[in-house]
Scaffold this motif. Structure first.
Motif, PDB file in Angstrom:
ATOM      1  N   TYR A 107     -19.933   7.278 -23.002  1.00  0.00           N
ATOM      2  CA  TYR A 107     -18.936   6.460 -23.696  1.00  0.00           C
ATOM      3  C   TYR A 107     -17.716   7.298 -24.065  1.00  0.00           C
ATOM      4  O   TYR A 107     -16.572   6.898 -23.824  1.00  0.00           O
ATOM      5  N   ARG A 108     -17.981   8.468 -24.624  1.00  0.00           N
ATOM      6  CA  ARG A 108     -16.867   9.326 -25.040  1.00  0.00           C
ATOM      7  C   ARG A 108     -16.034   9.792 -23.862  1.00  0.00           C
ATOM      8  O   ARG A 108     -14.811   9.874 -23.961  1.00  0.00           O
ATOM      9  N   ARG A 109     -16.668  10.094 -22.743  1.00  0.00           N
ATOM     10  CA  ARG A 109     -15.921  10.572 -21.577  1.00  0.00           C
ATOM     11  C   ARG A 109     -14.885   9.528 -21.141  1.00  0.00           C
ATOM     12  O   ARG A 109     -13.728   9.863 -20.864  1.00  0.00           O
ATOM     13  N   GLU A 110     -15.291   8.261 -21.090  1.00  0.00           N
ATOM     14  CA  GLU A 110     -14.374   7.212 -20.659  1.00  0.00           C
ATOM     15  C   GLU A 110     -13.269   6.978 -21.684  1.00  0.00           C
ATOM     16  O   GLU A 110     -12.101   6.795 -21.331  1.00  0.00           O
ATOM     17  N   GLN A 205      -9.972  24.745 -21.972  1.00  0.00           N
ATOM     18  CA  GLN A 205     -10.002  23.300 -21.724  1.00  0.00           C
ATOM     19  C   GLN A 205      -9.168  22.554 -22.754  1.00  0.00           C
ATOM     20  O   GLN A 205      -8.431  21.617 -22.419  1.00  0.00           O
ATOM     21  N   HIS A 206      -9.279  22.957 -24.001  1.00  0.00           N
ATOM     22  CA  HIS A 206      -8.496  22.310 -25.056  1.00  0.00           C
ATOM     23  C   HIS A 206      -6.993  22.528 -24.833  1.00  0.00           C
ATOM     24  O   HIS A 206      -6.185  21.614 -25.013  1.00  0.00           O
ATOM     25  N   ILE A 207      -6.634  23.738 -24.444  1.00  0.00           N
ATOM     26  CA  ILE A 207      -5.221  24.041 -24.179  1.00  0.00           C
ATOM     27  C   ILE A 207      -4.712  23.210 -23.004  1.00  0.00           C
ATOM     28  O   ILE A 207      -3.578  22.708 -23.023  1.00  0.00           O
ATOM     29  N   GLU A 208      -5.544  23.042 -21.971  1.00  0.00           N
ATOM     30  CA  GLU A 208      -5.143  22.240 -20.820  1.00  0.00           C
ATOM     31  C   GLU A 208      -4.908  20.780 -21.228  1.00  0.00           C
ATOM     32  O   GLU A 208      -3.951  20.145 -20.766  1.00  0.00           O
ATOM     33  N   ASP A 227     -12.835  16.593 -17.311  1.00  0.00           N
ATOM     34  CA  ASP A 227     -13.417  17.914 -17.064  1.00  0.00           C
ATOM     35  C   ASP A 227     -14.045  18.467 -18.340  1.00  0.00           C
ATOM     36  O   ASP A 227     -15.137  19.068 -18.311  1.00  0.00           O
ATOM     37  N   HIS A 228     -13.361  18.280 -19.450  1.00  0.00           N
ATOM     38  CA  HIS A 228     -13.865  18.786 -20.731  1.00  0.00           C
ATOM     39  C   HIS A 228     -15.170  18.100 -21.111  1.00  0.00           C
ATOM     40  O   HIS A 228     -16.152  18.765 -21.467  1.00  0.00           O
ATOM     41  N   MET A 229     -15.207  16.773 -21.030  1.00  0.00           N
ATOM     42  CA  MET A 229     -16.417  16.048 -21.416  1.00  0.00           C
ATOM     43  C   MET A 229     -17.561  16.312 -20.441  1.00  0.00           C
ATOM     44  O   MET A 229     -18.728  16.369 -20.842  1.00  0.00           O
ATOM     45  N   ASN A 230     -17.249  16.502 -19.156  1.00  0.00           N
ATOM     46  CA  ASN A 230     -18.290  16.866 -18.195  1.00  0.00           C
ATOM     47  C   ASN A 230     -18.881  18.233 -18.535  1.00  0.00           C
ATOM     48  O   ASN A 230     -20.099  18.447 -18.425  1.00  0.00           O
ATOM     49  N   SER A 235     -23.130  21.603 -20.578  1.00  0.00           N
ATOM     50  CA  SER A 235     -23.507  22.672 -21.511  1.00  0.00           C
ATOM     51  C   SER A 235     -24.652  22.242 -22.417  1.00  0.00           C
ATOM     52  O   SER A 235     -25.570  23.028 -22.685  1.00  0.00           O
ATOM     53  N   ILE A 236     -24.605  20.999 -22.893  1.00  0.00           N
ATOM     54  CA  ILE A 236     -25.668  20.516 -23.756  1.00  0.00           C
ATOM     55  C   ILE A 236     -26.985  20.430 -22.987  1.00  0.00           C
ATOM     56  O   ILE A 236     -28.051  20.787 -23.507  1.00  0.00           O
ATOM     57  N   ARG A 237     -26.930  19.955 -21.745  1.00  0.00           N
ATOM     58  CA  ARG A 237     -28.155  19.898 -20.939  1.00  0.00           C
ATOM     59  C   ARG A 237     -28.743  21.296 -20.767  1.00  0.00           C
ATOM     60  O   ARG A 237     -29.963  21.501 -20.918  1.00  0.00           O
ATOM     61  N   ARG A 238     -27.882  22.261 -20.452  1.00  0.00           N
ATOM     62  CA  ARG A 238     -28.352  23.636 -20.278  1.00  0.00           C
ATOM     63  C   ARG A 238     -28.894  24.201 -21.584  1.00  0.00           C
ATOM     64  O   ARG A 238     -29.935  24.865 -21.612  1.00  0.00           O
ATOM     65  N   GLY A 239     -28.177  23.923 -22.665  1.00  0.00           N
ATOM     66  CA  GLY A 239     -28.614  24.413 -23.968  1.00  0.00           C
ATOM     67  C   GLY A 239     -29.966  23.855 -24.372  1.00  0.00           C
ATOM     68  O   GLY A 239     -30.834  24.581 -24.876  1.00  0.00           O
TER      69      GLY A 239
END
Length: 257
Positions: A107-110, A205-208, A227-230, A235-239
């Motif tokens: 939801y957030r990505r969209e 990513q934030h600067i971009e 790209d940021h939300m992906n 990262s969360i999946r890996r974490g």
């Protein structure tokens, strides 16, 4: 506290109705957000150019409409109008069920992509000044290794981008969503940093995102947000996987196997 300068003098016949209308418009536009403390009656009356009795009458009307809350001896606050996206019980349930988290990210990505694209098209000079200031805060927090300041600037960046979209429905809907993030319901900034130890990738990513909005490039802006939300999801999946491995390893160690 909200600065008195945002309120402009009034020269209309129906003073009370005009004050009420101006405050209502600022609420709809997201200028006055839930829980914001208004200036004192004297400051507001001076800013609007009206008498204090008229200003007080306008505030009473706004309170009767459920838009402000007067705390005697403390001040006047914008009411909690948008509320929370979910009840505390539902939030706790979401936090215990992993798939719900990924629905939240989807939801957030969209919404982030939509907001960032609009921001690149609509950001005003004031919006861009705000984003530039946040960029400086992000860079300073990263250089100073101040995780708390970095997390706060991260939150303020996303809100600033949504505000720069100038879509009032999006502004109010996302305020509730960001509340979940700020309170660490689904994840926290430290977990993201555990994947990218330096936090440099998040900063870039934030600067971009900021630079694409400043450049008024909607395609680049939408891509930066996606790209940021992906990256956040990856990262969360890996974490979470690393946490599961660590848990299993500890259990094996304790069992003596």
């Amino acid at each position: 506290m909200i600065a008195a300068e945002i309120f402009e003098p009034i020269d209309h016949a129906s003073v009370v109705d005009t004050v009420v209308g101006k405050v209502e418009t600022m609420i709809v536009d997201g200028v006055l957000k839930d829980g914001a403390r208004l200036p004192s009656e004297r400051e507001m009356a001076d800013a609007f150019g009206v008498s204090r009795p008229k200003l007080r009458e306008a505030l009473q009307t706004l309170e009767a409409r459920g838009l402000v809350h007067v705390r005697h001896g403390d001040g006047t606050y914008i009411a909690e109008l948008t509320g929370r996206a979910m009840s505390p019980a539902m939030l706790a349930l979401y936090s215990r069920h992993g798939e719900a988290f990924y629905d939240y990210l989807e939801y957030r990505r969209e919404q982030e992509a939509f907001a960032t694209r609009l921001a690149a098209q609509r950001a005003t000079a004031a919006d861009k000044e705000r984003l530039s200031a946040i960029r400086e805060e992000l860079e300073a927090a990263w250089l100073g290794q101040d995780a708390e300041a970095e997390s706060e600037a991260d939150f303020r960046l996303h809100r600033a981008v949504v505000d720069a979209s100038h879509n009032t429905t999006l502004i109010h809907m996302m305020a509730s969503v960001y509340d979940l993030t700020r309170r660490g319901i689904f994840y926290n900034h430290d977990l993201l940093r555990s994947i990218d130890d330096s936090g440099r990738k998040l900063l870039d990513q934030h600067i971009e995102i900021i630079e694409s909005v400043l450049a008024a490039d909607p395609i680049r802006a939408e891509e930066a947000a996606r790209d940021h939300m992906n990256y956040v999801e990856e990262s969360i999946r890996r974490g979470r996987e690393l946490q599961r491995r660590e848990q299993r390893a500890r259990m094996r160690f304790r069992s003596g196997i």
